[in-house]
Design an enzyme around this catalytic site. Sequence first.
Site, PDB file in Angstrom:
ATOM      1  N   GLU A  47      48.392  43.176  51.098  1.00 55.32           N
ATOM      2  CA  GLU A  47      47.735  41.987  50.543  1.00 55.32           C
ATOM      3  C   GLU A  47      48.511  41.560  49.301  1.00 55.32           C
ATOM      4  O   GLU A  47      49.024  42.414  48.555  1.00 55.32           O
ATOM      5  CB  GLU A  47      46.294  42.349  50.141  1.00 55.32           C
ATOM      6  CG  GLU A  47      45.544  41.318  49.347  1.00 55.32           C
ATOM      7  CD  GLU A  47      44.205  41.855  48.798  1.00 55.32           C
ATOM      8  OE1 GLU A  47      44.081  43.084  48.602  1.00 55.32           O
ATOM      9  OE2 GLU A  47      43.296  41.026  48.590  1.00 55.32           O
ATOM     10  N   ASN A 110      43.431  33.616  49.434  1.00 53.98           N
ATOM     11  CA  ASN A 110      44.066  34.925  49.568  1.00 53.98           C
ATOM     12  C   ASN A 110      44.361  35.057  51.057  1.00 53.98           C
ATOM     13  O   ASN A 110      43.446  35.212  51.865  1.00 53.98           O
ATOM     14  CB  ASN A 110      43.104  36.018  49.080  1.00 53.98           C
ATOM     15  CG  ASN A 110      43.755  37.379  49.041  1.00 53.98           C
ATOM     16  OD1 ASN A 110      44.791  37.609  49.661  1.00 53.98           O
ATOM     17  ND2 ASN A 110      43.131  38.306  48.317  1.00 53.98           N
ATOM     18  N   GLU A 146      38.563  37.687  42.079  1.00 54.53           N
ATOM     19  CA  GLU A 146      39.031  36.979  43.280  1.00 54.53           C
ATOM     20  C   GLU A 146      38.203  35.718  43.547  1.00 54.53           C
ATOM     21  O   GLU A 146      38.741  34.727  44.054  1.00 54.53           O
ATOM     22  CB  GLU A 146      38.992  37.901  44.501  1.00 54.53           C
ATOM     23  CG  GLU A 146      40.037  39.009  44.428  1.00 54.53           C
ATOM     24  CD  GLU A 146      40.215  39.721  45.743  1.00 54.53           C
ATOM     25  OE1 GLU A 146      40.074  40.955  45.765  1.00 54.53           O
ATOM     26  OE2 GLU A 146      40.498  39.065  46.752  1.00 54.53           O
ATOM     27  N   CYS A 172      41.847  43.492  52.918  1.00 56.49           N
ATOM     28  CA  CYS A 172      41.241  44.341  51.904  1.00 56.49           C
ATOM     29  C   CYS A 172      39.726  44.515  52.008  1.00 56.49           C
ATOM     30  O   CYS A 172      39.257  45.228  52.864  1.00 56.49           O
ATOM     31  CB  CYS A 172      41.646  43.847  50.518  1.00 56.49           C
ATOM     32  SG  CYS A 172      41.548  45.167  49.312  1.00 56.49           S
TER      33      CYS A 172
HETATM   34  N1  ING Z   1      39.947  45.122  46.497  1.00 60.11           N
HETATM   35  C1  ING Z   1      38.903  46.066  46.621  1.00 60.11           C
HETATM   36  C2  ING Z   1      38.549  46.449  48.054  1.00 60.11           C
HETATM   37  O1  ING Z   1      37.619  45.958  48.664  1.00 60.11           O
HETATM   38  C3  ING Z   1      36.725  46.850  45.847  1.00 60.11           C
HETATM   39  C4  ING Z   1      37.672  45.670  45.853  1.00 60.11           C
HETATM   40  C5  ING Z   1      37.109  48.081  45.337  1.00 60.11           C
HETATM   41  C6  ING Z   1      35.466  46.691  46.386  1.00 60.11           C
HETATM   42  C7  ING Z   1      36.224  49.169  45.368  1.00 60.11           C
HETATM   43  C8  ING Z   1      34.558  47.767  46.414  1.00 60.11           C
HETATM   44  C9  ING Z   1      34.932  49.015  45.899  1.00 60.11           C
HETATM   45  O2  ING Z   1      39.228  47.336  48.531  1.00 60.11           O
HETATM   46  C10 ING Z   1      40.140  43.936  47.120  1.00 60.11           C
HETATM   47  N2  ING Z   1      41.263  43.270  46.810  1.00 60.11           N
HETATM   48  O3  ING Z   1      39.352  43.490  47.935  1.00 60.11           O
END
Ligand code: ING
Length: 311
Positions: A47, A110, A146, A172
């Site tokens: 990503e 994104n 985001e 992601c």
């Molecule tokens: N990053 C993370 C993901 O979903 C996140 C955001 C981290 C959500 C930890 C929940 C817990 O892997 C992105 N870019 O979505």
Amino acid sequence: MSRKQVFAVAQMGPVHLNDTKEATVARLMEMLQEAHGRGARWVVFPELALTTFFPRYVYDDPAEYDRFYEEGLPSPAMIPLFDLARTFGIGFYLGYAEKLVENGIVHRFNTSVLVSPTGEILGKYRKIHLPGTKDPIGDPEFEHLEKRYFEVGDMGFPVFKTDAGPMGMCICNDRRWPETFRTMALRGAQIFMLGYNTPTRNIHHNEPVHLREHHHRLSLESAAYQNGAWVMAAAKCGSEDGFAMIGGSSIVSPTGETVTRAVTEEDEVISYNCDLDLGAYIRRSVFNFAKHRRPEFYGPITGQVGVEMDP
Ligand code: ING
């Protein structure tokens, strides 16, 4: 006789705020070269692969953050990578920040693009599940903006026909939502490709660090098994200007088993000679959607957003 194809996942180590796109694309090209050497026909990149994970920072003026986005496909920065992939006859998934102007209105997504081994752009996907907030929470260690820098994707979850079989893309946070994969599987996807940038901490709750890897792996392996599909996931990881992100790039078989995974938090290519027919028995038996699903009872899944208790 099973159909086999070598797939590679190109994990990226950190991309720092001051790294140039040219230097970063050169790293992607080096990994493409390595994947080629291993006989890969498809490569998955992360990503937002061309820049640091900039949604961790607070910007107010687009003039400050426009530099992270790409315009046009391929954008100027992407062209060397597209050219090399076509030379090698390798198809690929690439995540990037997309900017476009439509009817005088600027849109930012994104996005990921899927390119065939002959260099044809098969299509794009724009991230639907945007985690974090639109406005800063006031703690630089935990900002995840985001919703500030991207619109919700407007392309749904498309599936693309390829010579390796039907392929779906996500990005992601999408991997944490089973709806993502089931929607693509119901459209015939047998291979899921995704990139991710997952902070080791951040995102409002301070959970034990080991859970980031656990939930990541759980999400991939569940998606693979419950849809009888291969899952290829590429991290951008390591410490970007002091902000740590998990590695764990993986290739997961339709049986739900991780068949290979990265062991570093740097640029690292993993690959596997995938049996593209392995998921067929799962889709014919335990997850034979046509035989076993009962959508007449699944109303809340598309009929509501949050929890609604019966009176
Ligand atoms: N990053 C993370 C993901 O979903 C996140 C955001 C981290 C959500 C930890 C929940 C817990 O892997 C992105 N870019 O979505």
